[in-house]
Structure formats: C-alpha cells, structure tokens
Design an enzyme around this catalytic site. Sequence first.
Site, PDB file in Angstrom:
ATOM      1  N   GLU A  31      44.212 -26.052  23.565  1.00 27.09           N
ATOM      2  CA  GLU A  31      43.184 -27.096  23.441  1.00 27.09           C
ATOM      3  C   GLU A  31      41.833 -26.467  23.106  1.00 27.09           C
ATOM      4  O   GLU A  31      40.983 -27.084  22.485  1.00 27.09           O
ATOM      5  CB  GLU A  31      43.099 -27.923  24.730  1.00 27.09           C
ATOM      6  N   HIS A  36      68.096 -15.353  29.215  1.00 26.61           N
ATOM      7  CA  HIS A  36      69.387 -16.011  29.002  1.00 26.61           C
ATOM      8  C   HIS A  36      69.206 -17.313  28.250  1.00 26.61           C
ATOM      9  O   HIS A  36      70.077 -18.172  28.284  1.00 26.61           O
ATOM     10  CB  HIS A  36      70.070 -16.235  30.351  1.00 26.61           C
ATOM     11  N   LYS A  65      44.618 -40.725  21.012  1.00 24.29           N
ATOM     12  CA  LYS A  65      44.249 -41.782  21.966  1.00 24.29           C
ATOM     13  C   LYS A  65      43.893 -43.063  21.216  1.00 24.29           C
ATOM     14  O   LYS A  65      44.268 -44.154  21.609  1.00 24.29           O
ATOM     15  CB  LYS A  65      43.051 -41.338  22.807  1.00 24.29           C
TER      16      LYS A  65
HETATM   17  O1  LIG Z   1      40.148 -35.424  33.350  1.00 20.42           O
HETATM   18  P1  LIG Z   1      40.331 -36.471  32.318  1.00 20.42           P
HETATM   19  O2  LIG Z   1      39.051 -36.996  31.799  1.00 20.42           O
HETATM   20  O3  LIG Z   1      41.224 -37.564  32.819  1.00 20.42           O
HETATM   21  O4  LIG Z   1      41.031 -35.820  31.068  1.00 20.42           O
HETATM   22  C1  LIG Z   1      42.296 -35.242  31.168  1.00 20.42           C
HETATM   23  C2  LIG Z   1      42.559 -34.361  29.985  1.00 20.42           C
HETATM   24  O5  LIG Z   1      42.461 -35.107  28.811  1.00 20.42           O
HETATM   25  C3  LIG Z   1      41.836 -34.316  27.796  1.00 20.42           C
HETATM   26  O6  LIG Z   1      40.572 -34.811  27.596  1.00 20.42           O
HETATM   27  C4  LIG Z   1      42.605 -34.382  26.546  1.00 20.42           C
HETATM   28  O7  LIG Z   1      42.938 -35.689  26.306  1.00 20.42           O
HETATM   29  C5  LIG Z   1      41.783 -32.928  28.360  1.00 20.42           C
HETATM   30  O8  LIG Z   1      40.811 -32.159  27.790  1.00 20.42           O
HETATM   31  C6  LIG Z   1      41.591 -33.223  29.800  1.00 20.42           C
HETATM   32  O9  LIG Z   1      41.871 -32.127  30.595  1.00 20.42           O
END
Ligand SMILES: O=P(O)(O)OC[C@H]1O[C@](O)(CO)[C@@H](O)[C@@H]1O
Length: 663
Positions: free
Chosen positions: A442, A471, A576
């Site tokens: 990421e 394995h 998203k």
């Molecule tokens: O802590 P949050 O805001 O729920 O985000 C969870 C995860 O989602 C992300 O933003 C990626 O979608 C990550 O960087 C982060 O760790």
Amino acid sequence: MCCSPLSNGGSIHFISRSQLDSLSLSLSLSLSLSLCGLDMAMATAAQASSSAAASTYSPSTSLSRSLGSSSRVFLTSFPSRRSPNLTLCAPAHATSVSHRASEPLIDVPALKAKTLLETDPFRLWQRYLDWVYQHKDLGLYVDVSRIGFSDEFVAEMEGKFQKAFSDMAELEGGAISNPDEKRMVGHYWLRKAELAPTVFLKKQIEETLERISEFAGAVVDGKIKPPPCPAGRFTQVLSIGIGGSALGPQFVAEALAPDNPPLKIRFIDNTDPAGIDHQIAQLGPELSSTLVIVISKSGGTPETRNGLLEVQKAFRERGLDFAKQGVAITQENSLLDNTARIEGWLARFPMFDWVGGRTSEMSAVGLFPAALQGIDIKEMLAGAAVMDEATRVASIKENPAALLALCWYWASDGVGSKDMVVLPYKDSLLLFSRYLQQLVMESLGKEFDLAGNIVSQGLSVYGNKGSTDQHAYIQQLREGVPNFFATFIEVLRDRPPGHDWELEPGVTCGDYLFGMLQGTRSALYANKRESITVTIEEVTPRSVGAMIALYERAVGLYASLININAYHQPGVEAGKKAAAEVLALQKRILAVLNDASCKDPVEALTLDQIAERCHTTDQIEMIYKIITHMASNDRVIIAEGVCGSPKSMKVFTGECNVEELYD
Ligand SMILES: O=P(O)(O)OC[C@H]1O[C@](O)(CO)[C@@H](O)[C@@H]1O
C-alpha cells in the site's frame, strides 16, 4: 424453466426504504546466545551453504563436525566494523579468500547486465562478514550477503541514500511528508514522544498511552466489568477493523499473546456475513463478557461499519447493551467517534491524523488490544524506539533499514521487477508476511511519483512460513520463474529455556527447523535466487516492536529512493467508489423492478429492459450480476430463464410494496 442460482427466488422478501438506504452503506463516509555463539551458528550456515545440507546446530560441537577434521576451527576474535563492543568468532581460514578464486561465478539471467553471484564459499563467508549487520542490544541481525549487489552499485546509490536519510529526518521533524493529503507522518513519535514537533502532540501521545495502559489494566484486573454476566469480568475481545486497523493487531496477537491470555482476541476484518456469523457463534454465551473494539481511523470504512452493525444486532438479539461493552478507536469527530460518544460507549481512544493506518500498530490501534492480551506494550514501544535510533544512522552499511532498502532496490531493479517472498521460520510469525503485504504494497504500489510522472511502481509481497511453505511452493521458487527474492526471518531461540529435548541423538525439533531454513537459503542461492536473512534471538514484545520499526523505516527509505509518496493510498479509493456505484445501481434496479411488479398483471422484465429503465444500458453485465447475487440470497427478486442463457432471463419481484420501497 428455473435455473439455479436464479431459481430460488420463490421466497420473496420485500425491502423497506430504510433497508434500501442501508444498501448505500455510506460508502462515501467515507543472544542470551553470545555473539560468538551466534556467529558460530552463522559459520555453520556458511558451511551449510556450500554443502547444501540441512545440518543440525549445536554451538559447541556441530561446527567443527560440519567443517570436517581437515577444517579445524580457530575461534579468533576480531572487532566488528559495526560496533567496538561487538566481537565476531570466525574460522581462521575465513579471512583468506584468495584460494578457489577461479571458481565460476553464477550468471543471473534477469540481472545479466549487472551482476554475477558469488559462489566461492570463502568469498561468500567474507561477504557475510563484510556486510552482516548486528544490533547487540536488540539481538537482531541482518544478513544481505546473498543479495548480489556490487560495491559499485552501493557507491552509485550513495547520493540517493543521503537524500533518503535527510527526507526521513525531515519527516521525523514534522514536515508534510504526505503532500497529497497534506499530512505530517509521525509514527516515530509514538515510541518517543519527545520527538513530536509540538508540546501539544507530545502530551497527546503520552496521555493516550497512559489512558490505554490504565484502562486495559482495569479491564484485565476485572475492575472494569461487563454488565452482569456469568464470568463477572471481560473474558474476550472482539476487534472489528480492516487493513491497518486489523493487520498489526492480528500479527501481534499471533506473535505474542500468551497461551492463556487474560482476554482472548477474535477479529472481524471483512464484510463477509458468514465470517461475521462464525466469529459471533464462536463467542457463544461469552458475548456477554466480550469487549468489542471498533477500530477505524476514518471512522467510515464500510466493512468495519457493517461488522459493527452485525455485532450490535447480535447484542440486541441476546438482550445485551452494546454501549456498555463497546470501545472505539478512531479520529476525533469521525462518524464512529460521534456514534460512540452519542451512544455512550465504554471508552474512546484517539487515532491521530498524522499516523497512517498501516503504520498505526504502535498507536492505540495496536497497543490497546495487545495490552488486553497481557502483552507488554511498553517493551514493544521500547524495541521500536531502539530500532528507530539504529535506522536513523546516515550510513547504508550501519543502518539495517537502509540495507533492506538497498537490497530491495537491487533485487527489483528499483522498479519492483521482482517480488519479495517473506518466509518466517516460526509459527508465531505467520502473519508477519501478511502484515508486511499492506505496509509495503500500500505504501510503495503507486502509479505516480512525487514529480507526477507515471511510474507504476511497487514491490509485491507474499509468503506464509517455513518450513511449511517448503511443502507448498518452494518447488517453484527453486526451479520455476526467477521473479522474486526471498527474505528469511530466523528466530534463534527454539523454545523457552529448559523445555527442549532431543528427538534423536543430538538433534532437536528446532534443529530441523534451523536446518530447513539454512538448507532452503542455500538451495535457492545455488540456483541463483537471492535472499536476505533477518535474525532475531527470540520473539518478544521488544523484538516484534523492533521488526515493525525496521520495516516501517525500510519502506520510508525505499520510497525516497524511488521518489514516491509512501503515505497515501489513492488507488484504494477507486475500488471503494466502484463498490458504492454497484450498490447505488442495485437500488435503482430494485426500484425499477418494483414498479414493474406492482402492475397488474405483473410485468417481468428482461435484462435489457431493466438496463434501459435504469438508464444504464452499458451496465447490463453488472445488472445481471446484481440480480444473480440477490436471487441467490433469498431476496425480493425472482429470476426465471433458461439455464446458461442470461438473455432469456425474466425478472420480477415477488411482492408489490411500493410504499415500503419508497418510504
Ligand atoms: O482505519 P480505516 O479508516 O477504517 O481504514 C482501514 C484501511 O483502509 C485503507 O484506507 C485502505 O482502504 C487503509 O489504508 C487502512 O488501513
């Protein structure tokens, strides 16, 4: 003719407006061993390299045995370059590298232009000695001798590294090192609050740590209790979060939780209903003595929100008051924070704007769950702080994180051309590779560099654990596509002192594990596959804290080398957004179907008709998939048609309830 899975639409539920609203999901919310002992082990390893044999390790005896009678071992102490306090023990001949100099070097096809891997065992041993990094206090060692970089390459990289060191110094000083999000990047301050750029932040860090320790202590001691329940105290933790709000706590729980922790931990880290049901079912009657921690920096991540809603429903169904058992860890004033405040949850702990999710293990995100399991969080912080100190050193050779970054750059040509396979030889470190996957990928997987050029950079990480993976997929690593470099994580201590036994004369179970690691390292190298080995003496809160800090810094340095922003994640947003669009389309389909099904007689619609009425003819495939999914889950939809022929499908809702739908 009805066709599974579209044929089970017979059971029809009508959905209400509020249910429809929930579909939109607010996605937009969006060595006790002496050093000599260690090096003797390494000498054994070097020997194992040449013989490719999985030998056993016993510091006092096996070294001379494995070197054979003609190779008597002289324990010669000489000062290490790293620290005047350190001494290494080496076979006397190891310093002589002239003989066998005519041995052929291995040609590595992928790096043809730039490298030949050393094969002469004595030269390799010398290379080991030249490059091994040892941190005496942490009992941590980084061996980069099986990565084929040349001295010229290191010299070429010097300028880039000096820039990276100064970038990191600026970052630690409070610079806006995440320019896209206009944020400071301050995870280093969490383990040394006095580094924070303002007194306010320092106080915030210290007070939060104090509150976490006190609150967790009171839960563990039974001073903070759940509402009347048979156990009379909290016995379980259910942690709801995803990504950086889950991976660190999961890794640390697996690595460090004692066999009988004061509170056992479980995780909901997805929006998979069956997975959530499983966790709740596993808690059984202990739900009444479960402390639920909801972790989300943004406070609006859909998966986490859904997990919370599902758990709250389970509480309601059992007549339990969720608020009395809920703790939120989130940014101040986030949706989650406001919900927890308004509903009067048991506690709220802050996540700081300047700590990214994937570097949040040393914040409340990781510390609170760890403390509840009886893990010494101050030791984790101390280990990280010591490593931070070590990785501030502005010299490639003297800085373990810089060594890792150097190797990553070399092995993957500075463009991510090879994957990083992480192989911890210790069950408790199983989740380290998964944790690193997010931290590295990421952070480094970016389309644009800081100057706006398209670079499509990254470094792919995968791995589980050794020797288990031997394995499974080591076959391919050894003989298949040479598109990776390995990182072995070695733990010297097999078992707590006094518990070991020899399962065959002179050999313990742990000797096998050691032999498997060394054997695999040698076998890979013999077939031109490079590797790094990171060694720790034991898996302890201190060493785990140090390992996390080591990789956090390596990622930061590497990001500077390739000039990318390691602290944002724009790519995740695309997924998203697309998910939100799918759910919005689902709402539209339902509305269209409802209108048609309320006619008399009921009008069953083809996919084309639905697409037209939704004004999204280009989305017909997605419409088909949404209908298939809903029909497979006993929802309002009935789909009839010829098996295997979506075009023949006719869809309608089983009930007409316009009012409910549009309420
Ligand atoms: O802590 P949050 O805001 O729920 O985000 C969870 C995860 O989602 C992300 O933003 C990626 O979608 C990550 O960087 C982060 O760790």
